[in-house]
Enzyme design. Structure first.
Site, PDB file in Angstrom:
ATOM      1  N   HIS A  52       0.979  -1.222   0.062  1.00 13.26           N
ATOM      2  CA  HIS A  52       0.000   0.024  -0.221  1.00 13.26           C
ATOM      3  C   HIS A  52       0.837   1.275  -0.019  1.00 13.26           C
ATOM      4  O   HIS A  52       0.458   2.182   0.686  1.00 13.26           O
ATOM      5  CB  HIS A  52      -1.009  -0.075   1.273  1.00 13.26           C
ATOM      6  CG  HIS A  52      -1.879  -0.977   1.221  1.00 13.26           C
ATOM      7  ND1 HIS A  52      -2.944  -1.139   0.529  1.00 13.26           N
ATOM      8  CD2 HIS A  52      -2.282  -2.256   1.924  1.00 13.26           C
ATOM      9  CE1 HIS A  52      -3.773  -2.252   0.493  1.00 13.26           C
ATOM     10  NE2 HIS A  52      -3.174  -2.687   1.468  1.00 13.26           N
ATOM     11  N   GLU A 176      -6.240 -13.138   5.705  1.00 12.13           N
ATOM     12  CA  GLU A 176      -7.348 -11.742   5.711  1.00 12.13           C
ATOM     13  C   GLU A 176      -8.239 -11.915   4.728  1.00 12.13           C
ATOM     14  O   GLU A 176      -8.926 -11.167   4.278  1.00 12.13           O
ATOM     15  CB  GLU A 176      -6.357 -10.759   5.401  1.00 12.13           C
ATOM     16  CG  GLU A 176      -5.496 -10.767   4.023  1.00 12.13           C
ATOM     17  CD  GLU A 176      -4.629  -9.652   3.769  1.00 12.13           C
ATOM     18  OE1 GLU A 176      -4.583  -8.514   4.588  1.00 12.13           O
ATOM     19  OE2 GLU A 176      -3.896  -9.475   2.733  1.00 12.13           O
ATOM     20  N   ASP A 202      -8.775  -6.263   6.840  1.00  8.92           N
ATOM     21  CA  ASP A 202      -9.078  -7.071   5.502  1.00  8.92           C
ATOM     22  C   ASP A 202     -10.082  -8.225   5.962  1.00  8.92           C
ATOM     23  O   ASP A 202     -11.072  -8.516   5.376  1.00  8.92           O
ATOM     24  CB  ASP A 202      -8.120  -7.468   4.617  1.00  8.92           C
ATOM     25  CG  ASP A 202      -7.552  -6.230   3.722  1.00  8.92           C
ATOM     26  OD1 ASP A 202      -8.318  -4.979   3.516  1.00  8.92           O
ATOM     27  OD2 ASP A 202      -6.652  -6.462   3.427  1.00  8.92           O
TER      28      ASP A 202
END
Length: 286
Positions: A52, A176, A202
């Site tokens: 990210h 996740e 998540d």
């Protein structure tokens, strides 16, 4: 000639004494100063995020090398579906472990929409990560010389591969997705899978309870991952809950998590600068 030893892996060292290893997240700062700050603060490891962020492979390698020299163990999260070649380059660049997100399972058959015959092909999720990250007999990783894990010292392959397998290529499988949670026991049973890392945000989203970490379904999920970790002697790890010390207490002391991700550089900078600005403004008398 004496055998060159690999840099220490603080996660594994802490495990031997049943202590928690903390991780500092790096998301926006690509230079070594942040590594030294994390070390000075007392963290045992780094969570260098390439999923990210806009950090580059070169940035990650420089952060890893600084971490190795500073004695704070670097682990790197790679982008989703980045490919085996990218994973190997991250490990060759100095990471002591690889963190792979959005795993679906051990390996699942998926129908190919591009195949006119409707045939199935295999996507090997967790198993593929292990094959890429570990040397034989655990995996099929390609061996190279001149690695930062050994300070670039000439090291024979007979010494390099076993040491990297044991402590220099820790495999973190992120739990996740609902699919990974369903098959977590099978994932944990894989030789070469070292850590089961819950991505709290998540996973909660996949369970249909986005942001509701107090929901019974979320704690049941954590318990399932914890049980799989204990059954197969793997490390249980958690990320995304550092803002909930009440839940972290349960996860660490009741469920046995031994690797915990704290805050990331961007969040800490934002919070600290905001607090500092408010304190300065509060000085002025009305």
């Amino acid at each position: 000639m004496a055998q060159i030893a690999i840099y220490r892996n603080n996660l594994l060292d802490n495990l031997r004494e049943d202590r928690v290893c903390t991780a500092f997240g790096i998301k926006i700062i690509p230079t070594g100063e942040i590594v030294q700050i994390a070390k000075q603060a007392g963290y045992g490891s780094l969570f260098i995020d390439l999923e990210h962020t806009t950090l580059t492979l070169k940035d990650a390698s420089q952060l890893c090398i600084t971490g190795l020299c500073a004695g704070i163990t670097p682990f790197v999260r790679v982008p989703h579906e980045c490919g085996s070649g990218f994973i190997q380059r991250v490990l060759d660049g100095g990471a002591m472990g690889i963190i792979v997100p959005h795993i679906l399972g051990v390996g699942m058959a998926v129908k190919s929409v591009e195949n006119d015959h409707g045939a199935n092909y295999m996507i090997e999720d967790a198993r593929k990560v292990i094959q890429t990250s570990k040397f034989p007999p655990l995996g099929k990783r390609s061996l190279t010389a001149g690695l930062p894990h050994f300070g670039y010292a000439p090291t024979p392959a007979t010494a390099t591969a076993p040491q990297l397998n044991e402590s220099g290529s820790t495999v973190f499988i992120m739990i996740e997705t609902a699919d990974a949670l369903e098959t977590v026991d099978d994932i944990a049973a894989l030789p070469g899978c070292d850590v089961l890392l819950v991505g709290a945000n998540d996973l909660a989203t996949e369970l249909g309870i986005m942001g509701d970490f107090d929901h019974p379904k979320f704690m049941q999920a954590l318990e399932k991952v914890s049980n799989a970790s204990k059954t197969h002697n793997k490390v249980f790890a958690i990320g995304g809950l550092y803002h909930r010390p009440d839940l972290m207490d349960r996860v660490v002391n009741d469920l046995g998590a031994r690797w915990v991700i704290g805050g990331q550089d961007v969040g800490m900078l934002v919070n600290a600068t905001r607090q500092n600005c408010l304190a300065l403004k509060a000085i002025q008398r009305s």
